[in-house]
Design a protein around this motif. Structure first.
Motif, PDB file in Angstrom:
ATOM      1  N   ILE A 289     -27.622 -47.519  -2.548  1.00  0.00           N
ATOM      2  CA  ILE A 289     -26.522 -47.099  -3.412  1.00  0.00           C
ATOM      3  C   ILE A 289     -27.061 -46.385  -4.650  1.00  0.00           C
ATOM      4  O   ILE A 289     -26.516 -45.357  -5.087  1.00  0.00           O
ATOM      5  CB  ILE A 289     -25.656 -48.310  -3.818  1.00  0.00           C
ATOM      6  N   GLY A 290     -28.154 -46.890  -5.219  1.00  0.00           N
ATOM      7  CA  GLY A 290     -28.732 -46.248  -6.387  1.00  0.00           C
ATOM      8  C   GLY A 290     -29.253 -44.858  -6.091  1.00  0.00           C
ATOM      9  O   GLY A 290     -29.078 -43.926  -6.889  1.00  0.00           O
ATOM     10  N   THR A 291     -29.895 -44.690  -4.935  1.00  0.00           N
ATOM     11  CA  THR A 291     -30.408 -43.374  -4.559  1.00  0.00           C
ATOM     12  C   THR A 291     -29.275 -42.384  -4.352  1.00  0.00           C
ATOM     13  O   THR A 291     -29.361 -41.217  -4.789  1.00  0.00           O
ATOM     14  CB  THR A 291     -31.246 -43.484  -3.272  1.00  0.00           C
ATOM     15  N   MET A 292     -28.206 -42.815  -3.686  1.00  0.00           N
ATOM     16  CA  MET A 292     -27.058 -41.937  -3.476  1.00  0.00           C
ATOM     17  C   MET A 292     -26.470 -41.494  -4.825  1.00  0.00           C
ATOM     18  O   MET A 292     -26.176 -40.313  -5.032  1.00  0.00           O
ATOM     19  CB  MET A 292     -25.997 -42.661  -2.647  1.00  0.00           C
ATOM     20  N   PHE A 293     -26.303 -42.457  -5.729  1.00  0.00           N
ATOM     21  CA  PHE A 293     -25.716 -42.126  -7.033  1.00  0.00           C
ATOM     22  C   PHE A 293     -26.598 -41.134  -7.787  1.00  0.00           C
ATOM     23  O   PHE A 293     -26.107 -40.120  -8.315  1.00  0.00           O
ATOM     24  CB  PHE A 293     -25.529 -43.394  -7.860  1.00  0.00           C
ATOM     25  N   LEU A 294     -27.896 -41.411  -7.870  1.00  0.00           N
ATOM     26  CA  LEU A 294     -28.784 -40.556  -8.650  1.00  0.00           C
ATOM     27  C   LEU A 294     -28.873 -39.153  -8.073  1.00  0.00           C
ATOM     28  O   LEU A 294     -28.860 -38.160  -8.812  1.00  0.00           O
ATOM     29  CB  LEU A 294     -30.180 -41.184  -8.715  1.00  0.00           C
ATOM     30  N   PHE A 295     -28.974 -39.039  -6.740  1.00  0.00           N
ATOM     31  CA  PHE A 295     -29.070 -37.709  -6.136  1.00  0.00           C
ATOM     32  C   PHE A 295     -27.795 -36.910  -6.397  1.00  0.00           C
ATOM     33  O   PHE A 295     -27.864 -35.725  -6.779  1.00  0.00           O
ATOM     34  CB  PHE A 295     -29.307 -37.825  -4.634  1.00  0.00           C
ATOM     35  N   ILE A 296     -26.639 -37.532  -6.220  1.00  0.00           N
ATOM     36  CA  ILE A 296     -25.378 -36.817  -6.443  1.00  0.00           C
ATOM     37  C   ILE A 296     -25.207 -36.490  -7.925  1.00  0.00           C
ATOM     38  O   ILE A 296     -24.795 -35.379  -8.290  1.00  0.00           O
ATOM     39  CB  ILE A 296     -24.194 -37.652  -5.926  1.00  0.00           C
ATOM     40  N   PHE A 297     -25.548 -37.448  -8.787  1.00  0.00           N
ATOM     41  CA  PHE A 297     -25.384 -37.244 -10.224  1.00  0.00           C
ATOM     42  C   PHE A 297     -26.249 -36.084 -10.719  1.00  0.00           C
ATOM     43  O   PHE A 297     -25.756 -35.172 -11.404  1.00  0.00           O
ATOM     44  CB  PHE A 297     -25.752 -38.530 -10.965  1.00  0.00           C
ATOM     45  N   VAL A 298     -27.528 -36.088 -10.371  1.00  0.00           N
ATOM     46  CA  VAL A 298     -28.426 -35.023 -10.824  1.00  0.00           C
ATOM     47  C   VAL A 298     -28.050 -33.691 -10.175  1.00  0.00           C
ATOM     48  O   VAL A 298     -28.124 -32.631 -10.812  1.00  0.00           O
ATOM     49  CB  VAL A 298     -29.888 -35.389 -10.538  1.00  0.00           C
ATOM     50  N   SER A 299     -27.635 -33.718  -8.915  1.00  0.00           N
ATOM     51  CA  SER A 299     -27.209 -32.488  -8.248  1.00  0.00           C
ATOM     52  C   SER A 299     -25.992 -31.892  -8.945  1.00  0.00           C
ATOM     53  O   SER A 299     -25.933 -30.681  -9.195  1.00  0.00           O
ATOM     54  CB  SER A 299     -26.882 -32.768  -6.781  1.00  0.00           C
ATOM     55  N   ASN A 300     -25.022 -32.738  -9.261  1.00  0.00           N
ATOM     56  CA  ASN A 300     -23.820 -32.250  -9.940  1.00  0.00           C
ATOM     57  C   ASN A 300     -24.144 -31.666 -11.312  1.00  0.00           C
ATOM     58  O   ASN A 300     -23.649 -30.603 -11.681  1.00  0.00           O
ATOM     59  CB  ASN A 300     -22.805 -33.389 -10.081  1.00  0.00           C
ATOM     60  N   TRP A 301     -24.972 -32.373 -12.068  1.00  0.00           N
ATOM     61  CA  TRP A 301     -25.326 -31.892 -13.398  1.00  0.00           C
ATOM     62  C   TRP A 301     -26.173 -30.627 -13.340  1.00  0.00           C
ATOM     63  O   TRP A 301     -26.093 -29.792 -14.236  1.00  0.00           O
ATOM     64  CB  TRP A 301     -26.051 -33.001 -14.177  1.00  0.00           C
ATOM     65  N   SER A 302     -26.982 -30.495 -12.300  1.00  0.00           N
ATOM     66  CA  SER A 302     -27.783 -29.275 -12.179  1.00  0.00           C
ATOM     67  C   SER A 302     -26.882 -28.059 -12.008  1.00  0.00           C
ATOM     68  O   SER A 302     -27.193 -26.973 -12.497  1.00  0.00           O
ATOM     69  CB  SER A 302     -28.738 -29.392 -10.991  1.00  0.00           C
ATOM     70  N   GLY A 303     -25.749 -28.240 -11.314  1.00  0.00           N
ATOM     71  CA  GLY A 303     -24.831 -27.124 -11.162  1.00  0.00           C
ATOM     72  C   GLY A 303     -24.146 -26.751 -12.464  1.00  0.00           C
ATOM     73  O   GLY A 303     -23.770 -25.599 -12.664  1.00  0.00           O
ATOM     74  N   ALA A 304     -23.980 -27.733 -13.354  1.00  0.00           N
ATOM     75  CA  ALA A 304     -23.304 -27.473 -14.621  1.00  0.00           C
ATOM     76  C   ALA A 304     -24.252 -27.002 -15.718  1.00  0.00           C
ATOM     77  O   ALA A 304     -23.820 -26.308 -16.652  1.00  0.00           O
ATOM     78  CB  ALA A 304     -22.575 -28.738 -15.088  1.00  0.00           C
ATOM     79  N   LEU A 305     -25.542 -27.338 -15.627  1.00  0.00           N
ATOM     80  CA  LEU A 305     -26.474 -27.066 -16.714  1.00  0.00           C
ATOM     81  C   LEU A 305     -27.512 -25.987 -16.399  1.00  0.00           C
ATOM     82  O   LEU A 305     -27.884 -25.213 -17.282  1.00  0.00           O
ATOM     83  CB  LEU A 305     -27.213 -28.358 -17.112  1.00  0.00           C
ATOM     84  N   LEU A 306     -27.983 -25.951 -15.165  1.00  0.00           N
ATOM     85  CA  LEU A 306     -29.080 -25.036 -14.831  1.00  0.00           C
ATOM     86  C   LEU A 306     -28.549 -23.664 -14.439  1.00  0.00           C
ATOM     87  O   LEU A 306     -27.616 -23.557 -13.650  1.00  0.00           O
ATOM     88  CB  LEU A 306     -29.923 -25.606 -13.683  1.00  0.00           C
ATOM     89  N   PRO A 307     -29.157 -22.604 -14.958  1.00  0.00           N
ATOM     90  CA  PRO A 307     -28.750 -21.236 -14.575  1.00  0.00           C
ATOM     91  C   PRO A 307     -29.379 -20.837 -13.236  1.00  0.00           C
ATOM     92  O   PRO A 307     -30.324 -20.043 -13.189  1.00  0.00           O
ATOM     93  CB  PRO A 307     -29.274 -20.387 -15.739  1.00  0.00           C
ATOM     94  N   TRP A 308     -28.853 -21.380 -12.163  1.00  0.00           N
ATOM     95  CA  TRP A 308     -29.431 -21.101 -10.846  1.00  0.00           C
ATOM     96  C   TRP A 308     -29.452 -19.611 -10.529  1.00  0.00           C
ATOM     97  O   TRP A 308     -30.297 -19.144  -9.764  1.00  0.00           O
ATOM     98  CB  TRP A 308     -28.634 -21.832  -9.764  1.00  0.00           C
ATOM     99  N   GLY A 309     -28.506 -18.849 -11.100  1.00  0.00           N
ATOM    100  CA  GLY A 309     -28.418 -17.428 -10.779  1.00  0.00           C
ATOM    101  C   GLY A 309     -29.623 -16.624 -11.215  1.00  0.00           C
ATOM    102  O   GLY A 309     -29.829 -15.500 -10.745  1.00  0.00           O
ATOM    103  N   ILE A 310     -30.436 -17.176 -12.133  1.00  0.00           N
ATOM    104  CA  ILE A 310     -31.636 -16.447 -12.583  1.00  0.00           C
ATOM    105  C   ILE A 310     -32.635 -16.287 -11.443  1.00  0.00           C
ATOM    106  O   ILE A 310     -33.332 -15.271 -11.342  1.00  0.00           O
ATOM    107  CB  ILE A 310     -32.280 -17.182 -13.774  1.00  0.00           C
ATOM    108  N   LEU A 311     -32.720 -17.293 -10.575  1.00  0.00           N
ATOM    109  CA  LEU A 311     -33.645 -17.250  -9.447  1.00  0.00           C
ATOM    110  C   LEU A 311     -33.028 -16.419  -8.324  1.00  0.00           C
ATOM    111  O   LEU A 311     -31.995 -16.782  -7.770  1.00  0.00           O
ATOM    112  CB  LEU A 311     -33.966 -18.664  -8.959  1.00  0.00           C
TER     113      LEU A 311
END
Length: 248
Positions: A99-121
């Motif tokens: 359960i902890g792994t599922m939460f952390l992976f989804i949480f960090v994935s979601n935040w990466s979409g909101a914070l990281l400028p993926w379009g630069i790559l």
């Protein structure tokens, strides 16, 4: 002949719709299969961030935790409480890592979409985005939850678990079977739809007024991203607990 041809034509239309894609994708050819390369790239980045953060936080554990170790232990306690609440005091222990792994992976994935400028790559085709912004990722997470669901039930009850499908009456057999298949579907589509909608809501004001308006919208996106991770982990734990307790 027209009566026979009509269902066949309908199936052909459904098959054509299933091949429709939204946007462009960067594919890798692995053997005879095509995989979404951009999803694997962003997923590996998220996993690297999680592993790196955990390694740094607990590289020198102390009897009295301070700093990063204290924060990690607080998170672990949160996972224990969440899992204990949904699964039960006696059997929650082995499921805390899952359960902890599922939460952390989804949480960090979601935040990466909101914070990281993926379009630069830049990619040869398509563009990078949060892993949970792709239906393949959310379906894979839901299928993992289903595997855990059936494993937990079979490990405790054996083949007697399948007796729940004919309770309270065998007439409900198809509905009870359908219920177990709709659970992973609801998990995957809920997560995918909310994250996709969140990124679209942020993208529109960013493109029109890039400095002022998007800031509160981005904070709202960070909040909803965390809530979605919590909902997924809570429901996954609840399904596992239900499988071990019996049919409700």
């Amino acid at each position: 002949m027209d009566i026979v041809r009509s269902p066949i034509s309908t199936l052909n239309h459904i098959y054509d719709i299933s091949g429709v894609e939204v946007g462009q994708h960067f594919y890798w050819q692995i053997g005879g299969f095509q995989v979404h390369g951009q999803v694997l790239i962003t997923s590996w980045i998220v996993i690297a961030v999680l592993l790196g953060s955990a390694t740094i936080a607990v590289r020198d554990p102390q009897p009295i935790p301070t700093g990063g170790q204290n924060f990690v232990e607080y998170i672990l306690e949160f996972f224990r409480d969440l899992t204990r609440t949904q699964i039960g005091e006696e059997e929650y222990g082995p499921w805390v890592p899952f359960i902890g792994t599922m939460f952390l992976f989804i949480f960090v994935s979601n935040w990466s979409g909101a914070l990281l400028p993926w379009g630069i790559l830049k990619l040869p085709q398509g563009e990078l985005a949060a892993p949970t912004n792709d239906i393949n990722t959310t379906v894979a997470l839901a299928l993992l939850t289903s595997v855990a669901y059936f494993y937990a039930s079979l490990a405790k009850k054996g083949l007697g678990y399948f007796g729940k499908y004919i309770q309270p009456t065998p007439i409900l057999l198809p509905i009870n079977i359908l219920e177990d298949f709709t659970k992973p579907l609801s998990l995957s589509f809920r997560l995918f739809g909310n994250i996709l909608a969140d990124e679209l809501v942020v993208a529109v004001p960013v493109s029109s007024v890039p400095l002022v308006v998007p800031i509160p919208v981005m904070f709202l996106g960070l909040f909803t991203s965390g809530i979605q991770a919590l909902i997924f982990a809570t429901l996954a734990a609840a399904y596992i607990g239900e499988s071990m307790e019996g049919h409700h």
